[in-house]
Structures are given as C-alpha cells and as structure tokens.
Design an enzyme around this catalytic site. Structure first.
Site, PDB file in Angstrom:
ATOM      1  N   HIS A  97       4.830  -6.324  -4.271  1.00  0.00           N
ATOM      2  CA  HIS A  97       3.413  -6.590  -4.531  1.00  0.00           C
ATOM      3  C   HIS A  97       2.592  -5.346  -4.307  1.00  0.00           C
ATOM      4  O   HIS A  97       2.965  -4.466  -3.538  1.00  0.00           O
ATOM      5  CB  HIS A  97       2.893  -7.756  -3.685  1.00  0.00           C
ATOM      6  CG  HIS A  97       3.032  -7.559  -2.205  1.00  0.00           C
ATOM      7  ND1 HIS A  97       1.998  -7.164  -1.398  1.00  0.00           N
ATOM      8  CD2 HIS A  97       4.093  -7.702  -1.384  1.00  0.00           C
ATOM      9  CE1 HIS A  97       2.411  -7.080  -0.153  1.00  0.00           C
ATOM     10  NE2 HIS A  97       3.679  -7.396  -0.101  1.00  0.00           N
ATOM     11  N   ASP A 149      -2.026 -11.203   8.920  1.00  0.00           N
ATOM     12  CA  ASP A 149      -1.233 -12.228   8.227  1.00  0.00           C
ATOM     13  C   ASP A 149       0.247 -12.166   8.591  1.00  0.00           C
ATOM     14  O   ASP A 149       0.912 -13.196   8.661  1.00  0.00           O
ATOM     15  CB  ASP A 149      -1.393 -12.085   6.711  1.00  0.00           C
ATOM     16  CG  ASP A 149      -2.816 -12.368   6.278  1.00  0.00           C
ATOM     17  OD1 ASP A 149      -3.188 -13.536   6.183  1.00  0.00           O
ATOM     18  OD2 ASP A 149      -3.568 -11.392   6.076  1.00  0.00           O
ATOM     19  N   TYR A 184     -11.558  -0.922  -0.014  1.00  0.00           N
ATOM     20  CA  TYR A 184     -11.567  -0.572   1.423  1.00  0.00           C
ATOM     21  C   TYR A 184     -10.249   0.043   1.832  1.00  0.00           C
ATOM     22  O   TYR A 184     -10.138   0.617   2.920  1.00  0.00           O
ATOM     23  CB  TYR A 184     -11.872  -1.814   2.278  1.00  0.00           C
ATOM     24  CG  TYR A 184     -10.672  -2.609   2.742  1.00  0.00           C
ATOM     25  CD1 TYR A 184     -10.039  -3.505   1.899  1.00  0.00           C
ATOM     26  CD2 TYR A 184     -10.167  -2.458   4.032  1.00  0.00           C
ATOM     27  CE1 TYR A 184      -8.941  -4.227   2.323  1.00  0.00           C
ATOM     28  CE2 TYR A 184      -9.071  -3.178   4.462  1.00  0.00           C
ATOM     29  CZ  TYR A 184      -8.450  -4.054   3.611  1.00  0.00           C
ATOM     30  OH  TYR A 184      -7.359  -4.768   4.040  1.00  0.00           O
ATOM     31  N   ARG A 185      -9.253  -0.015   0.955  1.00  0.00           N
ATOM     32  CA  ARG A 185      -7.898   0.422   1.306  1.00  0.00           C
ATOM     33  C   ARG A 185      -7.134   0.429  -0.004  1.00  0.00           C
ATOM     34  O   ARG A 185      -7.434  -0.357  -0.899  1.00  0.00           O
ATOM     35  CB  ARG A 185      -7.320  -0.641   2.229  1.00  0.00           C
ATOM     36  CG  ARG A 185      -5.961  -0.411   2.804  1.00  0.00           C
ATOM     37  CD  ARG A 185      -5.644  -1.590   3.713  1.00  0.00           C
ATOM     38  NE  ARG A 185      -4.448  -1.381   4.491  1.00  0.00           N
ATOM     39  CZ  ARG A 185      -3.965  -2.257   5.368  1.00  0.00           C
ATOM     40  NH1 ARG A 185      -4.592  -3.398   5.562  1.00  0.00           N
ATOM     41  NH2 ARG A 185      -2.884  -2.004   6.055  1.00  0.00           N
ATOM     42  N   TYR A 234       0.823  -1.211   0.000  1.00  0.00           N
ATOM     43  CA  TYR A 234       0.000   0.000   0.000  1.00  0.00           C
ATOM     44  C   TYR A 234       0.865   1.273   0.000  1.00  0.00           C
ATOM     45  O   TYR A 234       0.348   2.359   0.148  1.00  0.00           O
ATOM     46  CB  TYR A 234      -0.942  -0.008   1.209  1.00  0.00           C
ATOM     47  CG  TYR A 234      -1.955  -1.139   1.166  1.00  0.00           C
ATOM     48  CD1 TYR A 234      -2.997  -1.132   0.230  1.00  0.00           C
ATOM     49  CD2 TYR A 234      -1.867  -2.224   2.024  1.00  0.00           C
ATOM     50  CE1 TYR A 234      -3.916  -2.167   0.174  1.00  0.00           C
ATOM     51  CE2 TYR A 234      -2.788  -3.267   1.978  1.00  0.00           C
ATOM     52  CZ  TYR A 234      -3.810  -3.234   1.046  1.00  0.00           C
ATOM     53  OH  TYR A 234      -4.725  -4.256   0.990  1.00  0.00           O
TER      54      TYR A 234
END
Ligand code: ADP
Length: 544
Positions: free
Chosen positions: A406, A167, A487-488, A106
């Site tokens: 990623h 996670d 959502y993000r 992110y």
C-alpha cells in the site's frame, strides 16, 4: 515471503570506488565489531510486518533494487552512532537512519539514495531508559516499540499510566513521533507529546534539546522548551540529525472508557458529519482523533481477499459492498465513525449523550450497539487502540490484493464539511479512473483533518505498482492546485510534495537547504529525505 535471485555484488553508493568502499566497510567493522556491519549481498527478502527488511522497502512501489542499501550497521550506543557519522564524513558515504523500519506505505526502511548505508538504530538501541510514574513520562531509545513500552508499563504495575498507540503497535515510539504519526487516545499527537531529544549531528557532535542541555537537570521530560530557540522541530521529518533518545508525556489512566460506532448512509453525509464533528472536537467533547472511514475497508478487514467478494477488475462495485454489509452487524452504509469517550461512567455519559444527539441529526445515521458485536469484530480492535493497548488487527486489509502493498496520499484540510467533501470527490475521481481500490480514513486531529487514502496494490503486478504511483502523483498535484498539502509522504514522492510548499519563490525549501548545508556540509545524512538535498547532490538529477 518472496526471496529473489541472489545478487553476488552489493550495490555501491555513487561517487566511491568499489575497492575503497570495501576498505571503508572493513574500517567500520573494526570499530563496531564485524557482527554489527552487514554488507547487503543477500537476496532481498520482503519479510512481513513483524520481520520488516532493513535493506529496502518490503512494499516497493518501483523496482526493489532501485532504493536499496549497500550495507546495514547496528550501533549499540550514541557513541557508536557518532563513530558511524565520522566514518561517513571521512569517506563521503551516504547514511540512512531508521528506528525499526516499519514505515510501511511511506517507503519502509529504504534509503532515498541507492547504496546508502542504513543505520538500523532499533536492533541494539532498544532500551526504555526511564518511566517516571510520578511525572507520567518516559525516555526511550529508537528500538522501543509500542508493544515493548506497553508491556513494560504493565510489568511495573503502573495501572495509573497509559501509553498512546497508532493503528499498528509494532513500530518505534520515537520513529513514529519523528514522522508526525498519530494515535487515538487524547494523547494522540505524538510529536506534541514529546519532551526532549538527544541528537547526533551530521558532523558527529551530540546535542540534547530543551532542559536536556542543563547538566544535572530533572526536567528534561516535563518541560520541552528549555531556554532559547526551540529547535526540536528541525529534527522531525528532516535529515538534520540522528535522534538517539526521546522523551514523552504519558497519559494518566482516565478511570474508564467507552468506544462507540455510528454509521452514515450516503456519500454526501460526510459534509454534515464533519460540520458536526468540528465544534465537538475542538471543545474536546469528542476526546480522541475522529476516525471516519469508508465502509469498503470493512470488507478488507474481514481478512478475506477482494476476489472472495468480487471476481472482476476495475474499482470495487458499490452494490457488492452493500450486499456484504447488509448481512454485517454494521449494515449497508458509506461512512463509519469510530470514537471513544473517557472517564468514569457518569463523566463519559454526559459526552456520549451530546455526541449521540448531534450525530443523529444526520438523516439515516445509526448507532451500532457494541453489545451486538462479536469479540472478533474490528470495533474491539479500535477500542483497544483508543485505550492505549497496541494491536495488529489493522494489518488485515493489506491482504485485499495478493502480495498486498500500500501507498498513502495524506492531505491536510481544515475540519470543514466543504473541504472534506472536496477531498472525497477528488479521491473518488482518481479511485475510479485508476481501477485500483482506495481505503479512506478522515482523521480529525483537532482543528485539522487529514485524509489518509491508502491505495492497495499487488506487489508482483508491475502495472498495478506503476498505476498506484501515478495516481499518487495526480492526487498530490490536484490537491495542491486546490490549496491542500500532504502532512507526510512516501520517500519517492517527497520531491513532488516539497515542491508544492513553494510560497514566495520556494522560500521554505531555500531555508531548509541553507540549514542542511550548514549542519551537514558533506551531505552525508539521508540525502533527499523530505525533498531536502544537500549541496553535493542538488540539481544533479537526483530529484524525481
Ligand atoms: P518505525 O520506527 O515507525 O518502524 P522507521 O524506522 O522507518 O519507522 O522511521 C520512519 C522514518 O523516520 C525513517 O524512514 C527515517 O527517515 C526517519 N527516522 C526514523 N528514526 C530516526 C532517527 N532515530 N533519527 C533520524 N531519523 C529517523
């Protein structure tokens, strides 16, 4: 680790002269101590998960130099944070607060505005301020990781308390909740489980929310609402304040747990499975966030790179996936359901039996007996996480590509078969078209599911980086056309995602902007975070 050529001069934020910037830095150093103010004049080092950089994104999707800090500061207290904020207002220097900077996928620690000063809260403000064994609550500073909290609960011998972990366990408990992260015990909705914030406003005053506003209270961590408007929400995924303390409820040890794994053969089984999951999840028979994963990730979780399975380019061939899975204890399949039931044996068996009967209605469904799985199997990592023990096994799939990075596409849908299938088909179309690989995970919170599509790329391959970013943009637009929102998101995609929440002539963004201008009149705090730009920046070419 990939050190880059030495940059002799640090980046300077726009709108301030170089000499005045260094004058300002000297002033801040004299207030906080030289050792707590670091100009970013060293080569950018991407580090790795356990040593994440605090100057930029270790998994940059564009040029590393694009989203880079001019300096990093290390406050040791709320008082220090206030000093930094006052300083930024005086010199109009943009700030970017991070807790620990492990927001991988992110944007990591990168500021949205090049040259912003990163406030690395976690380095020195890393105290567990309280663990209350009677109320089952805790109060933490930004630098407390899941590992640290877990270890402290064990050290104090509080066997009746669990924590909830996402996670990966290395991130900040406070930072994850602020960004609406989730975990996998029944307390997995981290934001929902918080109670009480301490926040430094962009103008420097400190506020405590909820019961924290009542001097002498003993209820800050047990009753989140306090009296009057519940303002906590405006400090999550926003740029309205710097959160310096946060409280949480902790889950009581349920007296036992048992994880289970089912596999489903066909792509379209997703529809029936999600229809089965919804009522079970809403009724809490499925007690933790459902985790429905695409089986390609099993190959990547082996820790071996893609090239060990297939040497060609383009999307990973399905036959190759089945070839590997045939000889794996999971067998050839498309979807895997990882779940956990809680309580003593007799309590959880009732739920496990219901789940088994329901899941086996899907033709070809199989329950994998955990007894046949070796201790190194990924299943046991899920089992640990679902019982509140931090783990790092999830890192393995990042090595699918050399120098793996990623980026995530994370749309929200109701927990309905048709919606899950629609999202899957949309993701699959772009997966194939992009030629990159996607790892998919449908996480069912309660009534909603969020699909997490992780697109993995080689950080040294410029073509792969730009394709990954482009495919994210296509996905966001197409999802919005179909009525789904994220959502993000990655900080570079925030403007686009914010733009999809446009009902009634962008009424929500206009409201957010009004709040921003009121709370942060000089626009110093995290400009552009979540697509919210302060007046000083708005409409001047910053939006992407
Ligand atoms: P983590 O804490 O999980 O390692 P980060 O520190 O990168 O992750 O936090 C995620 C994002 O949340 C940051 O990029 C930042 O925008 C925001 N954030 C994190 N901590 C704070 C905080 N204490 N106050 C305000 N915003 C924060």
């Amino acid at each position: 680790k990939r050190p880059r050529p030495r940059r002799c001069l640090p980046v300077i934020p726009q709108g301030i002269e170089r000499s005045r910037f260094f004058f300002a830095i000297d002033e801040l150093s004299s207030q906080l101590g030289n050792e707590n103010v670091e100009v970013n004049d060293k080569p950018l080092d991407d580090g790795w998960y356990m040593e994440p950089p605090n100057t930029h994104d270790g998994m940059a999707i564009t040029d590393e130099e694009e989203l880079v800090a001019s300096a990093v500061v290390y406050p040791g207290s709320t008082d220090d944070v206030q000093k930094i904020v006052h300083w930024a207002n005086k010199y109009l220097i943009p700030l970017h607060p991070i807790s620990m900077g492990r927001n991988f996928g992110y944007g990591g620690a990168a500021p949205r505005v090049r040259g912003a000063v990163v406030i690395d809260l976690g380095k020195r403000m890393n105290k567990i301020l309280d663990i209350n064994p009677d109320d089952s609550t805790c109060l933490v500073e930004p630098g407390v990781s899941y590992y640290a909290l877990y270890e402290e609960v064990q050290r104090r011998g509080y066997k009746h308390l669990w924590i909830d972990v996402p996670d990966l366990g290395g991130g900040s408990v406070l930072g994850n909740a602020l960004d609406h992260g989730v975990g996998y015990t029944p307390y997995g909705d981290h934001w929902a489980m918080h109670s009480g914030l301490e926040v430094v406003k962009p103008t420097g005053e400190v506020v405590r929310t909820g019961m924290g506003a009542l001097p002498g209270n003993n209820t800050w961590q047990v009753f989140p609402y306090g009296f009057g408007p519940f303002i906590d929400g405006i400090f999550s995924q926003s740029n309205y304040g710097i959160v310096t303390k946060m409280g949480f409820g902790l889950m009581p040890n349920p007296g036992g747990h048992e994880s289970f794994l089912y596999t489903f053969e066909k792509e379209d089984d997703l529809e029936q499975l999600v229809e089965i999951v919804r009522p079970l999840r809403i009724a809490m028979i499925l007690e933790n966030a459902a985790n429905i994963r695409h089986a390609l990730q099993v190959l990547a979780l082996s820790g071996k790179p893609r090239s060990a399975f297939y040497g060609g380019e383009g999307p990973f061939p399905r036959e190759k996936m089945n070839e590997y899975l045939k000889n794996h204890p999971y067998g050839a399949c498309t979807w895997l359901y990882f779940g956990t039931c809680y309580g003593p044996k007799e309590t959880r068996q009732l739920k496990l039996d219901i789940i088994h009967r329901q899941f086996m209605k899907v033709p070809g469904a199989r329950r994998i007996d955990p007894k046949v799985l070796p201790p190194s199997d990924y299943f046991w990592s899920r089992d640990k996480i679902a019982s509140g023990e931090p783990d790092l096994e999830e890192l393995a799939w990042v090595n699918w590509r050399p120098n793996g990075g990623h980026i995530a596409f994370s749309p929200v849908a109701p927990t309905r078969g048709v919606d899950a299938l629609r999202l899957w088909q949309m993701a699959k179309k772009h997966w194939i078209a992009s030629g990159l690989d996607f790892f998919l995970d449908f996480v069912v919170g309660l009534r909603e599911l969020h699909l997490i599509v992780e697109c993995v790329y080689d950080r040294d391959d410029l073509k792969q980086r730009s394709t990954a970013l482009e495919v994210m943009r296509f996905l966001i637009d197409e999802a919005a056309q179909k009525g789904y929102g994220e959502y993000r998101t990655h900080l570079l995609l925030s403007d686009q995602v914010a733009g999809t929440y446009s009902w009634n002539d962008n009424a929500l963004m206009r409201f957010n902007e009004k709040l921003k201008d009121c709370l942060d009149p000089n626009g110093i705090l995290a400009p552009g975070r979540s697509g919210i730009w302060p007046a000083r920046y708005r409409g001047r070419g910053w939006e992407v």
